[in-house]
Write a protein that holds these residues in place. Structure first.
Motif, PDB file in Angstrom:
ATOM      1  N   LYS A 577       0.872  -0.874  -0.433  1.00 44.48           N
ATOM      2  CA  LYS A 577       0.275  -0.119   0.316  1.00 44.48           C
ATOM      3  C   LYS A 577       1.103   0.959  -0.167  1.00 44.48           C
ATOM      4  CE  LYS A 577      -4.377  -1.779   2.401  1.00 44.48           C
ATOM      5  NZ  LYS A 577      -5.352  -2.295   3.565  1.00 44.48           N
ATOM      6  N   ASN A 581       1.076   4.404  -3.335  1.00 47.36           N
ATOM      7  CA  ASN A 581       0.847   5.624  -2.579  1.00 47.36           C
ATOM      8  C   ASN A 581       2.503   6.551  -2.817  1.00 47.36           C
ATOM      9  OD1 ASN A 581      -1.635   5.401  -1.379  1.00 47.36           O
ATOM     10  ND2 ASN A 581      -0.935   4.788   0.673  1.00 47.36           N
ATOM     11  N   PHE A 646     -12.234   5.087  -5.453  1.00 54.13           N
ATOM     12  CA  PHE A 646     -11.400   5.027  -4.329  1.00 54.13           C
ATOM     13  C   PHE A 646     -10.662   6.419  -3.812  1.00 54.13           C
ATOM     14  CE2 PHE A 646     -12.036   0.872  -5.915  1.00 54.13           C
ATOM     15  CZ  PHE A 646     -12.435   0.109  -4.743  1.00 54.13           C
ATOM     16  N   ASN A 649      -7.792   4.784  -1.354  1.00 50.62           N
ATOM     17  CA  ASN A 649      -7.647   3.262  -1.140  1.00 50.62           C
ATOM     18  C   ASN A 649      -9.440   3.228  -0.010  1.00 50.62           C
ATOM     19  OD1 ASN A 649      -5.898   1.890  -2.275  1.00 50.62           O
ATOM     20  ND2 ASN A 649      -3.889   2.398  -0.774  1.00 50.62           N
ATOM     21  N   ARG A 688      -8.713   5.754  -8.580  1.00 51.14           N
ATOM     22  CA  ARG A 688      -7.976   6.248  -8.219  1.00 51.14           C
ATOM     23  C   ARG A 688      -7.737   7.223  -7.441  1.00 51.14           C
ATOM     24  NH1 ARG A 688      -7.814   1.226  -5.255  1.00 51.14           N
ATOM     25  NH2 ARG A 688      -8.087  -1.087  -6.105  1.00 51.14           N
ATOM     26  N   TYR A 690      -5.662  10.271  -4.841  1.00 55.30           N
ATOM     27  CA  TYR A 690      -4.430   9.869  -3.226  1.00 55.30           C
ATOM     28  C   TYR A 690      -4.238  11.199  -3.251  1.00 55.30           C
ATOM     29  CZ  TYR A 690      -3.575   4.733  -4.626  1.00 55.30           C
ATOM     30  OH  TYR A 690      -4.124   4.687  -4.468  1.00 55.30           O
TER      31      TYR A 690
END
Length: 791
Positions: A577, A581, A646, A649, A688, A690
């Motif tokens: 993970k 990131n 997401f 996540n 996704r 971030y």
């Protein structure tokens, strides 16, 4: 002794009913007003009923609006508590609901002793009513081992005679229900019973079903006394005296086995007709706030009255039929009318295998404009760890209307047939009157003192500042909340309602000066759940006489779990993970976009940014504050039209939140309309996002700048975790087949044709058993147990 107390209870009960004062309010109006405020019914689907130390309790909760017979979409706050067998609370958590359902998990603590526990769920809205509508489910926890309970050598029995409607009347036909229970509260079947008069003459015979329940008809004669006797398989004889037989009154008998109608038979005697020749009687058929009135005309010489009621004149599901003399209730009987929104046609098949996983296909018969929400527990076929007494049908359609303990209520709604319909009718005869009392309905209308809780209330106050130039604060976005500017009152305080924050999630606040500059000040902050807690004993639905002792000895084998493997798995997952990131640009090159300052200027919110990237059709309605995202190229007919989205996540289910996420607060966006890496939910693509770690220059609102006060929420929603299995040493052991877990699927994404897929680990188990529960957007209820052979 119990039988004597029961007879006294029935006698006092009959006096109470016959002695009720006639009210000027009609029963129809009183009933409509009492149930005017809608009520919620909850059902919790737990993945197992027996849990081992090292496992977690996984669940899916469903909320049902009884008045409108639809999912209850108003409540978002579900209170979940766990109590030990003494009623001590060992866990309490708040879970977030969405469109009538919630999901979550409870980690089993190593300090919890082996034994029975109770999971209770409720909502704040339920506190408005006298009746307890919380839902309680019993589970068993095994901490290394659990021993059999010590049982009494001598089994005791309680034989109860329960007249249909509440009365037995001399010199007319009566129907009498009965049940035989042991000192654990469970039914004891028998094949031979006899009603005997005081001369020793046998009047009629009877026998029970598998739950020790049944009924018989007889016409007692004035001046005679009667007893009922039965013989068990061990030749033990049990004798019970009848409740007080009335000299005058009306008895009721209902035949609920005709396909097109129900026959209500009212029986009385000459004494009653003479004394009440001018009385006005009627039947009230009611369910929740709705009711239908049927006039009853008793002539001077008519001791038997037959009243046919067509099925279409009844309500779907549970009906309460009450006989009134003017406005006074005389008799009452619960009756179940087949419910046309039950669905057992859902089917799961093995689609294919990929590496060490199996892909299962789900098919639900699709109705136009109906969306289905289902959960599936996957266990070995021989499992002993799933022994729940309820399913969603019994939880929603039976439990809310009856009073008292019901043994194995899901029996009446599983593989239904004429026999089970008859058994359900026997159960309702012996359950007596509805749990909603007429004295309460007439005299205690509910007052709405507790609201539907939606999120938490945030109360804050700036401290350590004398700066009068501060009139606002800026609240930074969280996982489920938009950023916002908030005005301060004269004391530098502020309040925010309907705030969705997870427990221990950081809340960041900056003070704003009149020139727009953000500064850090002292801050006092509270997160309030506005929750009224009840003791477990006040809402426990199990009667005192039910002794649910441990009947099976369980011992967890020493090497059942691979603890080392489990530890390594956690560490590796964390590294993966972190790498994703920090190096998102290296994850499938060409499909990741780094957000620039120009992007932030062109698209103030991330929904507009996604729309500019192409690959998806993004419809933004700024007036209604809604966002829809549709894939241009779905890769599977079983996939949804919308992609999986997401943020760091964490899945985003409500796309409208994208309008409140600043593009400047996002560092990287990965967009893929092929669905790779999104699992089953990403079959129509995946997005996704971030969060930004390095702010743009001069971005005062960036959460990266250290110009804010931070507070970790002490109260809040439990975070939603993805299901994971303990690391079992082997799937081939008998103990795994008895108590192991294969998979828990709290949500299946179904497309417009009612099909979808999900993935389970391949444990090389020959046959698996699937426990399926769910609800449709039209209020339809889904429940099925299916054994799937794996080739």
């Amino acid at each position: 002794m119990k039988q004597s107390l029961y007879i006294i209870f029935l006698f006092l009960f009959s006096i109470t009913i016959s002695g009720q004062e006639t009210t000027t309010t009609s029963p129809e109006d009183a009933n409509a007003k009492y149930f005017e405020v809608p009520r919620e019914t909850l059902y919790f689907h737990l993945n197992k009923s027996t849990y081992l130390l090292g496992e977690e309790i996984w669940f899916k909760g469903y909320a049902y609006d009884r008045k409108n017979q639809l999912p209850s979409e108003v409540t978002t706050n579900f209170n979940v508590e766990l109590f030990d067998h003494k009623g001590n609370e060992v866990f309490s958590g708040l879970y977030l609901g969405y469109q009538g359902s919630t999901q979550g998990n409870i980690k089993i603590d190593s300090t919890w002793a082996s034994g029975d526990y109770y999971v209770r769920t409720s909502t704040n809205w339920m506190n408005n009513f006298i009746e307890d509508d919380s839902y309680t489910q019993k589970i068993r926890i095994v901490n290394q081992s659990i021993q059999k309970s010590k049982t009494e050598e001598k089994v005791q029995y309680d034989f109860q005679l329960l007249p249909e409607g509440g009365h037995i009347v001399y010199d007319t036909d009566n129907t009498v229900g009965f049940k035989l229970i042991n000192n654990r509260g469970y039914g004891v079947p028998f094949d031979k019973g006899t009603v005997i008069d005081d001369q020793g003459q046998a009047i009629t015979t009877f026998k029970s079903n598998q739950f020790g329940i049944g009924k018989f008809s007889f016409a007692p004669q004035q001046g005679k006394q009667y007893t009922a006797t039965l013989q068990l398989s061990n030749q033990q004889e049990i004798i019970a005296s009848f409740p007080k037989i009335q000299n005058k009154g009306i008895a009721i008998s209902i035949n609920n086995l005709f396909e097109d109608k129900v026959i209500v038979e009212l029986n009385t005697n000459a004494i009653t007709l003479n004394e009440h020749k001018d009385a006005i009687y009627y039947l009230l058929v009611h369910q929740n706030d709705a009711s239908k009135k049927i006039a009853i005309n008793l002539s001077a010489d008519q001791t038997k009255k037959i009243v046919p009621i067509k099925r279409e004149e009844l309500f779907d599901g549970m009906n309460t039929i009450t006989l009134f003399q003017e406005n006074t209730p005389v008799l009452e009987r619960l009756l179940f009318n087949p419910y046309d929104k039950t669905n057992t046609d859902v089917r799961i098949t093995h689609l294919n295998s990929i590496n060490d996983s199996l892909i299962l296909n789900v098919a639900v018969p699709k109705k136009e404009k109906v969306q289905y929400d289902i959960s599936v527990s996957v266990l070995p076929e021989e499992t002993k760890s799933y022994e729940h007494q309820d399913n969603i049908h019994s939880g929603m359609l039976l439990n809310p209307y009856v009073q008292g303990f019901i043994e194995n209520p899901k029996y009446y709604f599983t593989n239904t047939n004429r026999r089970k319909a008859y058994d359900l009718d026997l159960l309702l005869i012996t359950q007596g009157w509805s749990r909603y009392k007429w004295n309460t309905i007439f005299n205690q209308q509910p007052k709405v003192l507790y609201d539907f809780n939606n999120g938490l209330t945030i109360k804050g106050k700036l401290q350590n500042t004398r700066d009068k130039d501060i009139t606002q604060v800026y609240l930074y976005p969280t996982n489920k909340n938009t950023s916002r500017f908030i005005d301060l009152d004269d004391t530098n305080a502020f309040t925010i309602k309907n705030y969705y924050v997870e427990k221990n999630e950081p809340i960041r606040v900056s003070a704003i000066k009149s020139n727009g500059k953000l500064i850090k000040t002292g801050l006092y902050l509270q997160t309030q759940e506005d929750r009224f807690k009840k003791s477990f004993t006040a809402s426990n639905q199990l009667p005192d006489y039910v002794n649910t002792g441990i009947t099976t000895e369980i011992k967890v084998p020493e090497y059942f779990y691979d603890d080392a493997e489990l530890l390594d798995e956690v560490v590796i997952t964390g590294k993966v993970k972190k790498e994703k990131n920090e190096k998102i640009t290296n994850f499938l090159p060409g499909k990741s976009k780094t957000v620039t300052e120009r992007d932030a200027l062109l698209s103030t919110n991330i929904a507009d940014f996604i729309a500019r990237q192409g690959g998806f059709r993004v419809n933004i309605n700024t007036l209604a504050q809604t966002v829809t995202i549709i894939s241009n190229a779905r890769t599977s007919i079983s996939a949804s039209q919308s992609p999986a989205v997401f943020l760091d996540n964490t899945p985003i289910l409500d796309f409208s939140i994208l309008l409140s996420i600043r593009t400047a607060d996002i560092e990287n966006v990965y967009i893929d309309n092929s669905g790779f890496g999104g699992g089953i939910r990403g079959g129509s693509g995946i997005i996704r996002m971030y969060s930004r770690k390095t702010p743009f220059k001069n971005d005062e609102l960036s959460s990266v700048n250290a110009k804010f006060s931070e507070y970790n929420a002490k109260n809040g929603f439990q975070s939603i975790k993805e299901f994971y299995n303990p690391a079992y040493t082997s799937f081939a052991t008998p103990f795994f087949r008895d108590y192991g877990t294969i998979h828990w699927q709290p949500y299946v994404n179904l497309n417009e044709s009612g099909t979808g897929t999900f993935k389970i680990p391949d444990t090389e188990t020959k046959n698996i058993k699937l426990f399926i529960e769910g609800m449709g957007s039209d209020g339809s209820l889904i429940s099925k147990v299916q054994v799937l052979e794996l080739n």
